[in-house]
Design a protein around this motif. Structure first.
Motif, short mmCIF file in Angstrom:
data_model
loop_
_atom_site.label_atom_id
_atom_site.label_comp_id
_atom_site.label_asym_id
_atom_site.label_seq_id
_atom_site.Cartn_x
_atom_site.Cartn_y
_atom_site.Cartn_z
N LEU A 174 -1.33 1.97 44.76
CA LEU A 174 -1.35 0.00 45.32
C LEU A 174 -0.29 -0.62 43.50
O LEU A 174 -0.10 -1.47 43.73
N GLU A 175 -1.22 0.49 42.35
CA GLU A 175 -0.53 0.18 41.30
C GLU A 175 0.11 1.55 40.59
O GLU A 175 -0.34 2.54 41.16
N THR B 298 -13.31 3.86 45.88
CA THR B 298 -12.05 4.52 45.46
C THR B 298 -13.63 4.91 44.11
O THR B 298 -14.81 4.48 44.51
N ARG C 56 -12.08 4.69 40.15
CA ARG C 56 -11.56 3.81 39.04
C ARG C 56 -11.15 2.71 39.30
O ARG C 56 -11.30 1.54 38.46
N PHE D 253 -26.30 11.51 46.25
CA PHE D 253 -25.89 10.92 45.66
C PHE D 253 -24.78 11.12 46.93
O PHE D 253 -23.94 10.71 47.30
N GLY E 136 2.08 -1.05 47.26
CA GLY E 136 2.05 -1.36 47.95
C GLY E 136 0.49 -0.62 48.35
O GLY E 136 0.40 0.40 48.08
N PRO E 137 -0.04 -1.87 49.79
CA PRO E 137 -1.18 0.02 50.41
C PRO E 137 -1.00 0.56 50.99
O PRO E 137 -0.17 0.67 52.15
N ALA E 138 -1.28 1.86 51.38
CA ALA E 138 -0.85 2.90 51.69
C ALA E 138 -0.76 2.19 53.13
O ALA E 138 -0.11 3.08 53.61
N TYR F 166 -7.53 15.82 35.74
CA TYR F 166 -6.46 17.39 36.05
C TYR F 166 -7.38 18.33 36.91
O TYR F 166 -8.45 18.08 36.73
N VAL G 23 -16.35 20.23 44.80
CA VAL G 23 -15.66 20.43 42.86
C VAL G 23 -16.11 20.09 41.25
O VAL G 23 -15.67 18.38 42.10
N ILE H 79 -13.12 14.39 49.36
CA ILE H 79 -13.49 14.89 50.55
C ILE H 79 -13.72 14.53 51.68
O ILE H 79 -14.73 15.13 51.76
N ASN I 45 -5.33 10.07 36.53
CA ASN I 45 -6.76 10.25 35.64
C ASN I 45 -7.65 11.93 35.71
O ASN I 45 -7.62 12.47 34.54
C1 BV8 Z 1 -11.11 21.52 35.53
C2 BV8 Z 1 -14.82 15.86 43.49
C3 BV8 Z 1 -11.08 23.17 34.14
C4 BV8 Z 1 -16.77 15.36 43.27
C5 BV8 Z 1 -13.70 15.30 41.62
C6 BV8 Z 1 -14.87 19.28 29.91
C7 BV8 Z 1 -14.61 20.44 30.62
C8 BV8 Z 1 -13.82 21.09 31.18
C9 BV8 Z 1 -12.63 19.99 32.13
C10 BV8 Z 1 -12.33 19.09 31.27
C11 BV8 Z 1 -13.00 18.22 30.57
N1 BV8 Z 1 -12.70 17.26 29.75
C12 BV8 Z 1 -12.08 16.54 30.60
C13 BV8 Z 1 -11.32 17.89 31.84
C14 BV8 Z 1 -10.90 17.75 32.80
C15 BV8 Z 1 -11.54 17.10 33.72
C16 BV8 Z 1 -10.36 16.10 34.09
O1 BV8 Z 1 -9.58 16.35 34.12
N2 BV8 Z 1 -11.40 14.57 33.47
C17 BV8 Z 1 -10.81 13.10 33.60
C18 BV8 Z 1 -11.50 12.45 33.76
C19 BV8 Z 1 -10.38 13.45 31.87
N3 BV8 Z 1 -10.91 17.68 34.71
C20 BV8 Z 1 -11.95 18.92 35.37
O2 BV8 Z 1 -13.20 18.91 34.87
C21 BV8 Z 1 -11.37 19.25 36.89
N4 BV8 Z 1 -11.79 20.74 36.70
O3 BV8 Z 1 -10.41 21.12 34.27
O4 BV8 Z 1 -11.66 23.06 35.63
C22 BV8 Z 1 -11.79 24.68 34.56
C23 BV8 Z 1 -10.63 25.42 33.75
C24 BV8 Z 1 -10.66 26.88 34.17
C25 BV8 Z 1 -12.27 28.12 34.65
C26 BV8 Z 1 -12.96 26.62 35.15
C27 BV8 Z 1 -12.87 25.60 34.85
C28 BV8 Z 1 -12.36 18.93 38.16
C29 BV8 Z 1 -11.63 17.98 38.51
C30 BV8 Z 1 -12.37 17.80 39.85
C31 BV8 Z 1 -13.82 16.91 39.47
N5 BV8 Z 1 -14.17 16.49 41.38
N6 BV8 Z 1 -14.06 15.17 43.00
C32 BV8 Z 1 -16.58 13.84 43.97
O5 BV8 Z 1 -15.54 13.77 44.70
O6 BV8 Z 1 -17.71 13.30 44.26
S1 BV8 Z 1 -12.65 14.22 40.58
C33 BV8 Z 1 -12.98 13.02 41.92
O7 BV8 Z 1 -11.42 12.17 40.79
C34 BV8 Z 1 -12.34 12.89 43.09
O8 BV8 Z 1 -11.30 14.05 43.48
C35 BV8 Z 1 -11.23 11.69 43.48
O9 BV8 Z 1 -10.68 12.43 44.77
C36 BV8 Z 1 -10.68 12.89 42.17
C37 BV8 Z 1 -8.80 11.62 41.12
O10 BV8 Z 1 -9.21 10.40 41.28
P1 BV8 Z 1 -8.58 8.93 42.31
O11 BV8 Z 1 -9.00 10.39 43.94
O12 BV8 Z 1 -7.40 8.98 42.10
O13 BV8 Z 1 -9.07 7.99 42.55
P2 BV8 Z 1 -8.87 7.13 41.40
O14 BV8 Z 1 -10.32 5.50 41.60
O15 BV8 Z 1 -9.06 6.93 40.38
O16 BV8 Z 1 -7.80 6.33 41.53
C38 BV8 Z 1 -7.15 5.41 43.23
C39 BV8 Z 1 -5.81 5.02 43.46
O17 BV8 Z 1 -5.83 4.83 44.44
C40 BV8 Z 1 -5.74 4.18 42.06
O18 BV8 Z 1 -4.74 4.33 41.53
C41 BV8 Z 1 -5.60 2.60 42.41
O19 BV8 Z 1 -4.85 1.71 42.67
C42 BV8 Z 1 -5.55 3.13 44.22
N7 BV8 Z 1 -5.82 2.74 45.78
C43 BV8 Z 1 -6.72 2.00 45.69
N8 BV8 Z 1 -6.95 0.81 47.06
C44 BV8 Z 1 -5.12 1.42 47.43
C45 BV8 Z 1 -4.82 2.33 46.35
N9 BV8 Z 1 -3.92 2.65 46.56
C46 BV8 Z 1 -3.23 2.44 47.82
N10 BV8 Z 1 -3.80 1.99 48.70
C47 BV8 Z 1 -5.23 0.96 48.29
N11 BV8 Z 1 -5.38 0.49 49.28
#
Ligand code: BV8
Length: 236
Positions: free
Chosen positions: A204-205, A21, A23, A53, A219-221, A182, A150, A93, A180
């Motif tokens: 999971l949480e 994952t 985070r 990467f 729980g686990p997916a 958007y 993206v 992805i 986290n």
């Molecule tokens: C956009 C591809 C605007 C890459 C990804 C400044 C400038 C522009 C935008 C922003 C900015 N500041 C903030 C933003 C918005 C930004 C954003 O949200 N930032 C965050 C960090 C604050 N978003 C963007 O930039 C988006 N674009 O806003 O564009 C715009 C508008 C007009 C015109 C043009 C542009 C684009 C976001 C996409 C980025 N790319 N991925 C790659 O994969 O390498 S994001 C990346 O995070 C992945 O896609 C990932 O999927 C995604 C979200 O993370 P999660 O999937 O939730 O994974 P995470 O680890 O966080 O959580 C896992 C969860 O699973 C946990 O809760 C855990 O408890 C749980 N878990 C663990 N094990 C299990 C489980 N659950 C069940 N079973 C288990 N066994």
């Protein structure tokens, strides 16, 4: 006719298939910074590093040990049991949803096994390492190929289709995402306020947006998703 069930998945659904994952304590962002590998600026500054990467993640995904888990399979079964009623939107992805049999699927953050030419826009499958000096098979340009992913600051894909489905669904499920990033993290609010849908988090949480869900199942997916799909199919 819009689907009545919209499902959002994140990296957590693929965790038990062996993919990291982002985070969690052992997640991807614990060892590398978003600014260094997952923004257009990072790619312009150091394409070799960004290719390394994604090459490592592509090789990891193609490891035969990485297979869809019961959570991916349950979502594909739900789609088969409710044809035309389910839209699966994934932030992931990887191709585990497709390999489990899901068809009505949107990769809003792109696909690791595809590449795109920044010169001519050509998008095609790629299951091998990509180098900064590689030429585009379509237009011949050199150094213009990137993963079809993206990055932060880029517009996610198929947003019109996603919002059209969110605005008309009866049920919104969020699975394996920390809420986290958007605009994906805002989908629950859209489903509640526009479609007045029932919203359920399976994780999971508790995620960042946990308080926005009518129901939460932790729980686990690979355990909670098949159970939930079985109950949903028994009920309806
Ligand atoms: C956009 C591809 C605007 C890459 C990804 C400044 C400038 C522009 C935008 C922003 C900015 N500041 C903030 C933003 C918005 C930004 C954003 O949200 N930032 C965050 C960090 C604050 N978003 C963007 O930039 C988006 N674009 O806003 O564009 C715009 C508008 C007009 C015109 C043009 C542009 C684009 C976001 C996409 C980025 N790319 N991925 C790659 O994969 O390498 S994001 C990346 O995070 C992945 O896609 C990932 O999927 C995604 C979200 O993370 P999660 O999937 O939730 O994974 P995470 O680890 O966080 O959580 C896992 C969860 O699973 C946990 O809760 C855990 O408890 C749980 N878990 C663990 N094990 C299990 C489980 N659950 C069940 N079973 C288990 N066994």
């Amino acid at each position: 006719m819009q689907p009545s069930i919209v499902i959002l998945t994140g990296a957590g659904i693929s965790r038990e298939s062996g993919l990291s994952t982002f985070r969690d304590a052992d997640g991807i962002w614990a060892t590398v910074r978003i600014e260094d590998v997952a923004t257009p600026e990072a790619f312009a500054r150091d394409p070799v590093r960004v290719h390394e990467f994604y090459n490592a993640r592509r090789r990891g995904l193609l490891d035969p040990k990485v297979q869809p888990n019961p959570a991916h399979q349950a979502l594909a079964e739900l789609e088969r049991a409710r044809p035309g009623k389910v839209l699966l939107v994934t932030q992931n992805i990887d191709d585990l949803h497709e390999r489990a049999g899901s068809r009505d699927l949107v990769h809003m953050h792109g696909e690791l096994l595809k590449i795109q030419c920044q010169a001519c826009g050509d998008v095609r499958d790629c299951r091998h390492d990509l180098g900064a000096g590689d030429s585009c098979p379509a237009c011949g340009s050199t150094g213009t190929l990137r993963p079809q992913v993206v990055w932060f600051g880029e517009m996610p894909l198929k947003m019109d289709r996603i919002y059209a489905a969110l605005s008309a669904c009866d049920l919104f499920l969020s699975i394996g995402t920390s809420g986290n990033v958007y605009p994906a993290a805002g989908f629950v609010q859209e489903a509640r306020s526009v479609a007045r849908a029932r919203t359920v988090e399976l994780n999971l949480e508790p995620s960042e947006g946990a308080s926005l869900f009518h129901e939460a199942i932790y729980g686990p997916a690979s355990q909670v998703v098949p159970d939930y799909v079985r109950k949903l199919l028994d009920r309806t």
